[in-house]
Design a protein around this motif. Structure first.
Motif, PDB file in Angstrom:
ATOM      1  N   GLN A  95      50.408  61.983  16.652  1.00 16.87           N
ATOM      2  CA  GLN A  95      49.146  61.456  16.441  1.00 16.87           C
ATOM      3  C   GLN A  95      48.455  62.301  15.579  1.00 16.87           C
ATOM      4  OE1 GLN A  95      47.806  61.296  20.726  1.00 16.87           O
ATOM      5  NE2 GLN A  95      46.484  59.949  19.856  1.00 16.87           N
ATOM      6  N   CYS A 123      42.717  55.580  23.107  1.00 16.67           N
ATOM      7  CA  CYS A 123      43.692  56.293  22.510  1.00 16.67           C
ATOM      8  C   CYS A 123      42.926  56.900  21.254  1.00 16.67           C
ATOM      9  CB  CYS A 123      44.842  55.516  21.891  1.00 16.67           C
ATOM     10  SG  CYS A 123      46.184  56.568  21.229  1.00 16.67           S
ATOM     11  N   LEU A 124      43.208  58.216  20.995  1.00 11.21           N
ATOM     12  CA  LEU A 124      42.399  58.868  19.747  1.00 11.21           C
ATOM     13  C   LEU A 124      42.828  58.095  18.547  1.00 11.21           C
ATOM     14  CD1 LEU A 124      41.875  62.340  20.773  1.00 11.21           C
ATOM     15  CD2 LEU A 124      40.267  60.582  20.763  1.00 11.21           C
ATOM     16  N   HIS A 172      50.990  58.310  29.332  1.00 14.26           N
ATOM     17  CA  HIS A 172      50.403  57.716  28.039  1.00 14.26           C
ATOM     18  C   HIS A 172      51.008  58.787  26.650  1.00 14.26           C
ATOM     19  CE1 HIS A 172      46.838  56.340  25.200  1.00 14.26           C
ATOM     20  NE2 HIS A 172      47.394  56.978  24.442  1.00 14.26           N
ATOM     21  N   GLU A 173      50.869  59.908  27.005  1.00 16.18           N
ATOM     22  CA  GLU A 173      51.342  61.014  26.061  1.00 16.18           C
ATOM     23  C   GLU A 173      52.706  60.639  25.778  1.00 16.18           C
ATOM     24  OE1 GLU A 173      48.973  61.787  23.921  1.00 16.18           O
ATOM     25  OE2 GLU A 173      47.264  61.336  25.714  1.00 16.18           O
ATOM     26  N   HIS A 219      53.545  57.968  23.582  1.00 18.65           N
ATOM     27  CA  HIS A 219      53.536  58.409  22.150  1.00 18.65           C
ATOM     28  C   HIS A 219      54.723  59.241  21.701  1.00 18.65           C
ATOM     29  CE1 HIS A 219      49.340  57.547  20.944  1.00 18.65           C
ATOM     30  NE2 HIS A 219      49.029  58.214  21.968  1.00 18.65           N
TER      31      HIS A 219
HETATM   32 NI    NI Z   1      46.930  57.791  22.661  1.00 20.04          NI
END
Ligand code: NI
Length: 173
Positions: free
Chosen positions: A56, A96-97, A138-139, A142
């Motif tokens: 990210q 999500c950022l 979630h992470e 990624h």
């Molecule tokens: Ni995210």
């Protein structure tokens, strides 16, 4: 860890292809890694997020930071994380950022164990339920190039269509 200019890191947005890469394990536990983690925690807090993964910020390494309470004492850093003991099931809303203004109902395991390394390379193991377990799953997604947009129901697709289109056109600019 190769040197990363942490001052210039920024949170990248969908549909940047960097978010789709499978990240490589961290092999060197040095000061550059500690600086990266510190910077990622700061960026996560500034954005009011509860988790942030390497890709990210354009770093394709298996690292994520998280904090589900917002209290700085609860900052956590996980390197080369692996999920085990995934148990139960729960659906919950996730954002999500890297995908602003998009929320998706995601079915996740209700509890899990995370084994990882800390910043010094020491093995760590934590068990979590509910929000912690959801955040870790979630992470970890990624780090394998998976996003919540991959998990949208038909209703989610309709609800998020406009926001996703806007992010797509912003990325092309
Ligand atoms: Ni995210």
């Amino acid at each position: 860890m190769c040197a990363i200019d942490t001052a210039t890191l920024k949170i990248i947005h969908y549909p940047d292809p960097l978010l789709r890469k499978v990240c490589k394990p961290v092999e060197v536990f040095d000061q550059a890694l500690a600086s990266l983690a510190e910077r990622m925690l700061k960026m996560m807090h500034e954005a009011n997020g509860i988790g942030l993964a390497g890709p990210q910020v354009g770093v394709l390494r298996r690292i994520f930071v998280c904090n589900i309470t917002g209290d700085p004492q609860d900052d956590l850093v996980f390197i080369n994380p692996e999920l085990t003991d995934l148990e139960g099931e729960a659906e919950g809303e996730e954002g999500c950022l890297s995908i602003p203004d998009v929320t998706v109902n995601v079915r996740r395991a209700l509890s899990c164990t995370l084994t990882a390394r800390d910043l010094k390379g020491q093995a760590i193991e934590k068990s979590g339920t509910e929000l912690a377990a959801r955040c870790w799953q979630h992470e970890c997604d990624h780090l394998n190039g998976r996003l919540i947009t991959d998990r949208m129901s038909e209703a989610d697709k309709i609800a998020n269509r406009r926001s996703l289109k806007r992010l797509e056109s912003e990325y092309r600019r």
